[in-house]
Motif scaffolding. Structure first.
Motif, mmCIF file in Angstrom:
data_model
loop_
_atom_site.group_PDB
_atom_site.id
_atom_site.type_symbol
_atom_site.label_atom_id
_atom_site.label_comp_id
_atom_site.label_asym_id
_atom_site.label_seq_id
_atom_site.Cartn_x
_atom_site.Cartn_y
_atom_site.Cartn_z
ATOM 1 N N UNK A 1 -15.852 14.183 3.041
ATOM 2 C CA UNK A 1 -16.830 15.270 2.919
ATOM 3 C C UNK A 1 -16.649 16.301 4.031
ATOM 4 N N UNK A 2 -16.284 15.823 5.244
ATOM 5 C CA UNK A 2 -16.141 16.729 6.392
ATOM 6 C C UNK A 2 -14.790 17.457 6.407
ATOM 7 N N UNK A 3 -13.694 16.721 6.162
ATOM 8 C CA UNK A 3 -12.340 17.280 6.337
ATOM 9 C C UNK A 3 -11.544 17.345 5.040
ATOM 10 N N UNK A 4 -12.132 16.996 3.963
ATOM 11 C CA UNK A 4 -11.417 17.048 2.691
ATOM 12 C C UNK A 4 -10.382 15.944 2.593
ATOM 13 N N UNK A 5 -9.262 16.266 1.947
ATOM 14 C CA UNK A 5 -8.241 15.268 1.671
ATOM 15 C C UNK A 5 -7.594 14.731 2.944
ATOM 16 N N UNK A 6 -7.469 15.558 3.990
ATOM 17 C CA UNK A 6 -6.862 15.091 5.249
ATOM 18 C C UNK A 6 -7.730 14.011 5.907
ATOM 19 N N UNK A 7 -9.028 14.227 5.915
ATOM 20 C CA UNK A 7 -9.933 13.229 6.500
ATOM 21 C C UNK A 7 -9.933 11.938 5.695
ATOM 22 N N UNK A 8 -9.869 12.107 4.403
ATOM 23 C CA UNK A 8 -9.863 10.932 3.531
ATOM 24 C C UNK A 8 -8.604 10.102 3.727
ATOM 25 N N UNK A 9 -7.463 10.758 3.891
ATOM 26 C CA UNK A 9 -6.187 10.053 4.061
ATOM 27 C C UNK A 9 -6.207 9.200 5.326
ATOM 28 N N UNK A 10 -6.763 9.734 6.410
ATOM 29 C CA UNK A 10 -6.841 8.963 7.656
ATOM 30 C C UNK A 10 -7.749 7.750 7.491
ATOM 31 N N UNK A 11 -8.908 7.954 6.866
ATOM 32 C CA UNK A 11 -9.842 6.853 6.658
ATOM 33 C C UNK A 11 -9.268 5.828 5.697
ATOM 34 N N UNK A 12 -8.548 6.303 4.678
ATOM 35 C CA UNK A 12 -7.951 5.391 3.714
ATOM 36 C C UNK A 12 -6.900 4.516 4.392
ATOM 37 N N UNK A 13 -6.142 5.105 5.334
ATOM 38 C CA UNK A 13 -5.146 4.333 6.078
ATOM 39 C C UNK A 13 -5.826 3.193 6.837
ATOM 40 N N UNK A 14 -6.961 3.480 7.496
ATOM 41 C CA UNK A 14 -7.694 2.434 8.233
ATOM 42 C C UNK A 14 -8.191 1.349 7.278
ATOM 43 N N UNK A 15 -8.661 1.763 6.120
ATOM 44 C CA UNK A 15 -9.150 0.805 5.119
ATOM 45 C C UNK A 15 -8.018 -0.079 4.622
ATOM 46 N N UNK A 16 -6.872 0.520 4.353
ATOM 47 C CA UNK A 16 -5.721 -0.258 3.873
ATOM 48 C C UNK A 16 -5.219 -1.223 4.945
ATOM 49 N N UNK A 17 -5.242 -0.813 6.193
ATOM 50 C CA UNK A 17 -4.849 -1.722 7.281
ATOM 51 C C UNK A 17 -5.795 -2.920 7.335
ATOM 52 N N UNK A 18 -7.080 -2.641 7.179
ATOM 53 C CA UNK A 18 -8.078 -3.736 7.223
ATOM 54 C C UNK A 18 -7.874 -4.702 6.051
ATOM 55 N N UNK A 19 -7.627 -4.161 4.860
ATOM 56 C CA UNK A 19 -7.503 -4.999 3.674
ATOM 57 C C UNK A 19 -6.141 -5.681 3.565
ATOM 58 N N UNK A 20 -5.111 -5.096 4.123
ATOM 59 C CA UNK A 20 -3.776 -5.686 4.057
ATOM 60 C C UNK A 20 -3.135 -5.459 2.706
ATOM 61 N N UNK A 21 -1.911 -6.058 2.540
ATOM 62 C CA UNK A 21 -1.174 -5.919 1.281
ATOM 63 C C UNK A 21 -1.977 -6.523 0.144
ATOM 64 N N UNK A 22 -2.069 -5.830 -0.942
ATOM 65 C CA UNK A 22 -2.782 -6.241 -2.159
ATOM 66 C C UNK A 22 -4.264 -6.537 -1.891
ATOM 67 N N UNK A 23 -4.719 -6.229 -0.708
ATOM 68 C CA UNK A 23 -6.107 -6.487 -0.353
ATOM 69 C C UNK A 23 -7.092 -5.621 -1.109
ATOM 70 N N UNK A 24 -6.655 -4.392 -1.370
ATOM 71 C CA UNK A 24 -7.554 -3.471 -2.059
ATOM 72 C C UNK A 24 -7.886 -3.992 -3.455
#
Length: 190
Positions: free
Chosen positions: A18-41
């Motif tokens: 909401x704040x930074x558009x697609x760039x902000x989402x990509x950074x947050x998504x990277x953190x989420x994917x790191x937390x979930x791991x491979x096939x975690x999502x």
């Protein structure tokens, strides 16, 4: 999996988008994917779907319970306020069971009373012919030679240790007196 950590990461992803558009989402998504791991999502989504289905069954059960017990809420009395519906239902069921037990006890007493009343009616039926006989010639009978005290004495003789006749003895003696007179009249007429 820590649901509170997952929730925080997802909320952060939404905020950054909401704040930074697609760039902000990509950074947050990277953190989420790191937390979930491979096939975690994918596994997380499937686990959340399964949990949602499980909770849906509870929601359905609650809705059905709530619908079927709405009358308890609608008929609440002051003493029911603040109590769970199940507790109110249990209290009402216990109260009804107690009332049922009292009614069953009263029904047994009534059955015994009915037996007593039937016995009294039968005794009165037996007195019916005696009373009819007396009504035919009450003056002649009362002034006649029949002595109810002789019959009362015979009733008392059937019992031991009786100094004075009881009212029941006198009544039975009077009945025997009438029966004797009826028998004599029947023999005279027969």
């Amino acid at each position: 999996m820590d649901n509170s950590k997952l929730k925080a990461l997802l909320e952060n992803e939404i905020k950054l988008y909401e704040d930074d558009g697609i760039n902000g989402w990509a950074e947050a998504d990277r953190e989420l994917c790191e937390y979930l791991g491979d096939e975690g999502f994918s596994k997380t989504i499937l686990a959340l779907i399964a949990e949602n289905e499980r909770l849906g069954r509870f929601e359905n059960a609650y809705t059905e319970w709530s619908d079927k017990t709405e009358w308890v809420q609608a008929s609440a009395e002051p003493r029911d306020l603040g109590k769970h519906r199940a507790d109110v239902l249990k209290a009402r069921i216990d109260q009804l069971r107690a009332q049922r037990d009292l009614l069953l006890e009263a029904a047994v007493l009534d059955a015994e009373s009915i037996d007593t009343i039937r016995a009294e009616c039968e005794a009165l039926r037996k007195d019916g012919p005696r009373l009819a006989f007396l009504m035919q010639d009450i003056d002649g009978f009362m002034s006649g030679s029949l002595d109810r005290y002789d019959h009362t004495a015979s009733v008392m003789a059937e019992r031991e240790n009786m100094a004075e006749p009881t009212p029941a003895d006198e009544l039975e003696g009077f009945r025997r007196c009438i029966d004797g007179a009826m028998t004599k009249e029947g023999q005279a007429n027969g």
